[in-house]
Scaffold this motif. Structure first.
Motif, PDB file in Angstrom:
ATOM      1  N   ASP A  90      50.087  50.585  41.557  1.00 31.22           N
ATOM      2  CA  ASP A  90      50.504  49.247  41.960  1.00 31.22           C
ATOM      3  C   ASP A  90      50.835  49.198  43.437  1.00 31.22           C
ATOM      4  O   ASP A  90      51.000  50.236  44.091  1.00 31.22           O
ATOM      5  N   ALA A  91      50.959  47.975  43.965  1.00 35.65           N
ATOM      6  CA  ALA A  91      51.240  47.779  45.388  1.00 35.65           C
ATOM      7  C   ALA A  91      52.645  47.253  45.629  1.00 35.65           C
ATOM      8  O   ALA A  91      52.941  46.793  46.723  1.00 35.65           O
ATOM      9  N   ASP A  92      53.515  47.330  44.620  1.00 30.46           N
ATOM     10  CA  ASP A  92      54.851  46.736  44.774  1.00 30.46           C
ATOM     11  C   ASP A  92      55.964  47.760  44.789  1.00 30.46           C
ATOM     12  O   ASP A  92      57.126  47.427  44.574  1.00 30.46           O
TER      13      ASP A  92
ATOM     14  N   VAL B 165      44.023  49.848  44.280  1.00 31.29           N
ATOM     15  CA  VAL B 165      45.335  49.224  44.472  1.00 31.29           C
ATOM     16  C   VAL B 165      45.198  47.722  44.240  1.00 31.29           C
ATOM     17  O   VAL B 165      44.849  46.973  45.156  1.00 31.29           O
ATOM     18  N   PRO B 166      45.441  47.230  43.016  1.00 30.54           N
ATOM     19  CA  PRO B 166      45.298  45.789  42.762  1.00 30.54           C
ATOM     20  C   PRO B 166      46.395  44.990  43.470  1.00 30.54           C
ATOM     21  O   PRO B 166      47.538  45.421  43.556  1.00 30.54           O
ATOM     22  N   MET B 167      46.011  43.815  43.974  1.00 29.25           N
ATOM     23  CA  MET B 167      46.958  42.940  44.658  1.00 29.25           C
ATOM     24  C   MET B 167      46.702  41.482  44.291  1.00 29.25           C
ATOM     25  O   MET B 167      45.590  41.106  43.936  1.00 29.25           O
ATOM     26  N   THR B 168      47.760  40.688  44.401  1.00 33.33           N
ATOM     27  CA  THR B 168      47.656  39.232  44.292  1.00 33.33           C
ATOM     28  C   THR B 168      48.252  38.631  45.555  1.00 33.33           C
ATOM     29  O   THR B 168      48.687  39.354  46.456  1.00 33.33           O
ATOM     30  N   GLY B 169      48.292  37.321  45.615  1.00 40.55           N
ATOM     31  CA  GLY B 169      48.800  36.653  46.800  1.00 40.55           C
ATOM     32  C   GLY B 169      50.200  37.080  47.180  1.00 40.55           C
ATOM     33  O   GLY B 169      50.551  37.062  48.372  1.00 40.55           O
TER      34      GLY B 169
ATOM     35  N   LEU C 258      54.605  52.251  30.673  1.00 38.71           N
ATOM     36  CA  LEU C 258      54.162  51.030  31.347  1.00 38.71           C
ATOM     37  C   LEU C 258      54.050  51.199  32.855  1.00 38.71           C
ATOM     38  O   LEU C 258      53.846  50.218  33.570  1.00 38.71           O
ATOM     39  N   ALA C 259      54.173  52.422  33.342  1.00 38.69           N
ATOM     40  CA  ALA C 259      53.954  52.662  34.770  1.00 38.69           C
ATOM     41  C   ALA C 259      52.512  52.344  35.122  1.00 38.69           C
ATOM     42  O   ALA C 259      51.588  52.609  34.343  1.00 38.69           O
ATOM     43  N   GLY C 260      52.304  51.797  36.316  1.00 41.54           N
ATOM     44  CA  GLY C 260      50.950  51.418  36.735  1.00 41.54           C
ATOM     45  C   GLY C 260      50.177  52.526  37.407  1.00 41.54           C
ATOM     46  O   GLY C 260      49.034  52.317  37.796  1.00 41.54           O
TER      47      GLY C 260
ATOM     48  N   VAL D 271      41.557  45.231  37.823  1.00 34.13           N
ATOM     49  CA  VAL D 271      41.404  46.688  37.903  1.00 34.13           C
ATOM     50  C   VAL D 271      40.052  47.113  37.332  1.00 34.13           C
ATOM     51  O   VAL D 271      39.358  47.974  37.893  1.00 34.13           O
ATOM     52  N   TRP D 272      39.662  46.499  36.221  1.00 35.77           N
ATOM     53  CA  TRP D 272      38.365  46.843  35.606  1.00 35.77           C
ATOM     54  C   TRP D 272      37.210  46.592  36.566  1.00 35.77           C
ATOM     55  O   TRP D 272      36.280  47.410  36.658  1.00 35.77           O
ATOM     56  N   LEU D 273      37.254  45.481  37.292  1.00 32.83           N
ATOM     57  CA  LEU D 273      36.190  45.191  38.248  1.00 32.83           C
ATOM     58  C   LEU D 273      36.063  46.293  39.286  1.00 32.83           C
ATOM     59  O   LEU D 273      34.959  46.587  39.766  1.00 32.83           O
TER      60      LEU D 273
END
Length: 383
Positions: free
Chosen positions: A141-143, A40-44, A213-215, A123-125
């Motif tokens: 995604d987390a949104d 689940v990738p996230m940003t600030g 384009l869905a995550g 995501v790759w990491l």
């Protein structure tokens, strides 16, 4: 009732079923969760957001729980501590990866992989460690404010039926309007335009996905290790290009996830849909050229706008019969903005290597993204 199959297996949501076979599949998909790593990738912007709270809360309800939940986070140094503590409050086997930690930049630079960063790199990491931790990987995604834990099981269901790749699709209707603008107004008309001029299997494959384009997607660990993730917003299209190479038509499926309500971006600017369209276009056109498609770039933007205009008339009719607000002028303005993104892609040097070819091990990423290892922060730490 809509039963249409695309060139790939399309698994619909028909409502409640009462057959034994469906129940058996549901049990198999639920059991597969225990052998799955969720990314689940996230940003600030996701820190303590209602949408991210919903996603993590729903994941807590999964029984059995996932083998691991990897959260690649991009945050400022003074924010990563609070971010990590918040994530570890959830009753999940959370593994936080700080994707812009100083050690990450050093690790990548030393391997000749420095450069742009964004969602794809984050995501790759996580994909390498996730594929090491489980038999399957689910990315989402987390949104999504409408997220449900059952989405994990539905994405996994095709993998229990020996598909290698599964992608989610869903309706984007909320606030009385049609959303999913980048997919509706850029990706779909561009792929249709290309299909009109090129009889190529890769074009058919990319056009078979109802929400390209869905995550949200699921993959076997073996396929996840073979993804060459673009660094930024081309992640979803790049993943489809690799899925075509690895799984093909017969090994790919898409799954109906109902209706999603997402956070929304502005159209204009580098951080808006306009900027995202440039990344999506570059990756999409690179994937096509890689598979022998040679678009006529001189006429492609004009032809794209003509196809887009036809689609806008169809969207207008669809919105009208459903009582939705619709602004054709605004949609055409977006077409004009996105058309400027349709240019020759140049060298495809934004992709990261397959994990099977990576110059370092997943454990090296864990060390670089977790500078706090060895220090206890939060009662649920899995580091």
């Amino acid at each position: 009732m809509e039963y249409v199959q695309e060139r790939i297996a399309t698994l619909h949501e028909f409502g409640d079923g009462d057959g034994r076979r469906r129940t058996d599949l549901a049990r198999e998909a639920a059991a597969a969760v225990a052998e799955t790593a969720v990314v689940v990738p996230m940003t600030g912007r996701e820190y303590e957001s209602p949408a991210a709270e919903r996603v993590l809360g729903e994941l807590e309800s999964l029984e059995p729980e996932p083998a691991a939940v990897f959260v690649p986070v991009r945050a400022e140094p003074d924010r990563i501590g609070p971010f990590r503590n918040w994530l570890e409050e959830f009753g999940l086997p959370i593994r936080v990866l700080w994707c812009n930690a100083p050690g990450v930049e050093t690790l990548l630079a030393d391997a000749g992989l420095g450069g742009e960063f964004g969602k794809g790199r984050d995501v790759w990491l996580a994909l390498g460690p996730a594929a090491d931790a489980a038999d399957a990987v689910v990315v989402h995604d987390a949104d999504a404010r409408s997220y449900e834990a059952g989405h994990v099981r539905r994405l996994l269901a095709p993998l229990t039926m020996e598909f290698e790749f599964s992608k989610g699709y869903y309706a984007r209707v909320e606030r009385g309007r049609l959303y999913g603008r980048l997919c509706r107004l850029f990706y779909e008309p561009l792929v249709r335009t290309l299909a009109d001029a090129h009889d190529a299997p890769i074009v058919d494959f990319l056009g078979a996905f109802r929400y390209a384009l869905a995550g949200e997607f699921a993959a076997t660990a073996d396929l996840a290790r073979r993804l060459r993730a673009p660094r930024t917003w081309g992640l979803e299209v790049g993943t489809l290009g690799d899925a075509y190479e690895i799984a093909g038509f017969d090994g790919s499926a898409q799954v109906d996830l109902g209706r999603h309500e997402h956070d929304h971006r502005a159209v204009a600017g580098e951080t808006g849909l306009e900027g995202m369209s440039r990344e999506v276009a570059a990756t999409l056109l690179s994937v096509l050229e890689e598979h022998g498609v040679d678009p006529d770039y001189g006429t492609l933007p004009e032809r794209y706008r003509a196809v887009g205009d036809d689609l806008i008339q169809q969207y207008r009719a669809d919105a009208a019969i459903n009582g939705l607000a619709y602004d054709p002028a605004s949609e055409r303005e977006q077409l004009a903005r996105y058309a400027e993104s349709i240019v020759p892609p140049g060298p495809d040097d934004t992709r990261l290597p397959r994990w099977i070819d990576a110059p370092f091990a997943p454990g090296d990423v864990l060390g670089a993204t977790q500078p706090w290892r060895g220090r206890r922060v939060g009662s649920r730490s899995q580091d």
